[in-house]
Design an enzyme around this catalytic site. Structure first.
Site, PDB file in Angstrom:
ATOM      1  N   ASP A  35       0.851  -1.195   0.000  1.00  8.73           N
ATOM      2  CA  ASP A  35       0.000   0.000   0.000  1.00  8.73           C
ATOM      3  C   ASP A  35       0.888   1.247   0.000  1.00  8.73           C
ATOM      4  O   ASP A  35       0.671   2.181   0.768  1.00  8.73           O
ATOM      5  CB  ASP A  35      -0.913  -0.016   1.224  1.00  8.73           C
ATOM      6  N   ASN A  90       1.320   7.093   3.087  1.00  9.95           N
ATOM      7  CA  ASN A  90       2.062   6.162   3.935  1.00  9.95           C
ATOM      8  C   ASN A  90       3.560   6.454   3.963  1.00  9.95           C
ATOM      9  O   ASN A  90       4.359   5.605   4.365  1.00  9.95           O
ATOM     10  CB  ASN A  90       1.806   4.720   3.496  1.00  9.95           C
ATOM     11  N   ASP A 149       2.553   1.962   8.010  1.00 10.71           N
ATOM     12  CA  ASP A 149       1.352   1.179   7.670  1.00 10.71           C
ATOM     13  C   ASP A 149       1.651   0.008   6.739  1.00 10.71           C
ATOM     14  O   ASP A 149       1.358   0.043   5.541  1.00 10.71           O
ATOM     15  CB  ASP A 149       0.276   2.068   7.066  1.00 10.71           C
TER      16      ASP A 149
END
Length: 325
Positions: A199, A204, A215
């Site tokens: 992700d 992030n 994360d």
């Protein structure tokens, strides 16, 4: 079935205390739609983050693999937050309280950049390559693999079984997703698959003296290109230019399969479908409903179908099949 309703202040403080952190009163929840993330200070003023995992999403073994990957990255000097040891915890760092799995992490400095420019893109590429150098050393055994059938199609079929979306719309949506999956599967089968962030987008990365990567909740076994495209999605000139800058930084540290860039459009489309299924599956969660109040409405799925069909049409026209050289 356990839920986040069991997460009261007393249990939050007990979870931090299991990691040796004595919190001051006044902890606060950070923005997170998937888990519950708590920021607090200890008595010396140091900041800590508690991550309480959504019940039923990950098994204890899968969370343990996330934590193991983070510890490996931290030992190599990567700018990540490694979990603290927790008393009587699985793998040393995965705690459990009131039926919820949790981990305790040091808070990292920095802020989310307003946008990714060429300089930041190159730095992001360098840190991503360093993550992948650690990621390639071993495989995940319990975390998911980025395979179209399980990563995108299964969540949509689960919605159909639940009757969460009007059948005629979901059937058309699923048919479009199946077309994309059939095209992606053989390409993914012959592309390198390693442990990746999963992700790796702008929100992030926390930028300060260095880019801290946060994360790892979606970390999985998949192609390195998946992390690369998420930092610069799309197929316009700016997005392609930013991907080139990311690649330049990346290739200073690690080799990259340029042919895998042919997967960018397919991965973007499959993730679009996966996200729509994720939103609908969380439609009763108050945190998700705040951002997606119409997640199970016909209007929501009509718009999602149009978006997915446009992505599929662009791929048929070859718009995403131009690898960068």
């Amino acid at each position: 079935m356990h839920s986040f309703r069991t997460l009261n202040p007393n249990r939050i403080h007990r979870a931090f205390a299991a990691a040796g952190v004595d919190l001051r009163p006044g902890e606060r929840f950070l923005n997170s739609l998937e888990n519950r993330v708590v920021l607090g200070e200890d008595l010396e003023g140091r900041r800590w983050v508690g991550k309480f995992y959504r019940p039923g999403r990950w098994s204890p073994g899968q969370v343990a693999e996330e934590h193991r990957f983070l510890r490996q990255l931290a030992r190599e000097g990567l700018p990540v937050a490694a979990p603290l040891r927790v008393d009587r915890a699985l793998a040393g760092s995965v705690g459990r309280i009131a039926g919820l799995l949790f981990g305790i992490f040091p808070a990292v400095p920095g802020r989310i950049p307003d946008e990714i420019n060429w300089e930041l893109a190159e730095a992001a590429g360098q840190v991503l390559a360093r993550i992948h150098r650690v990621g390639e050393r071993e495989d995940f055994r319990r975390r998911p693999r980025l395979e179209p059938e399980t990563w995108t199609l299964k969540p949509l079929r689960d919605l159909r079984r639940e009757g969460a979306v009007e059948p005629d719309l979901l059937d058309r949506y699923l048919a479009c997703a199946e077309e994309l999956a059939a095209r992606a599967a053989p390409l993914l089968a012959r592309t390198e698959s390693i442990r990746i962030h999963g992700d790796f987008h702008r929100a992030n990365l926390l930028w300060g003296s260095c880019p801290y990567v946060v994360d790892f909740d979606d970390t999985l076994q998949g192609p390195p290109v998946h992390d690369l495209w998420m930092m610069a999605p799309g197929d316009d000139e700016e997005a392609r230019g930013l991907r080139q800058a990311i690649l330049e930084g990346y290739r200073e540290v690690r080799d990259f399969d340029l042919e895998s860039l042919r997967l960018v459009g397919l991965l973007q489309a499959l993730r679009t479908a996966r996200h729509a299924a994720w939103v609908a599956a969380r439609r009763d969660d108050p945190a998700v409903r705040r951002y997606y109040p119409d997640a199970s409405s016909r209007e929501f799925w009509e718009e999602e179908l149009i978006q997915l069909q446009r992505l599929a049409a662009a791929l048929r026209d070859g718009a995403h099949d131009r690898p960068i050289r």
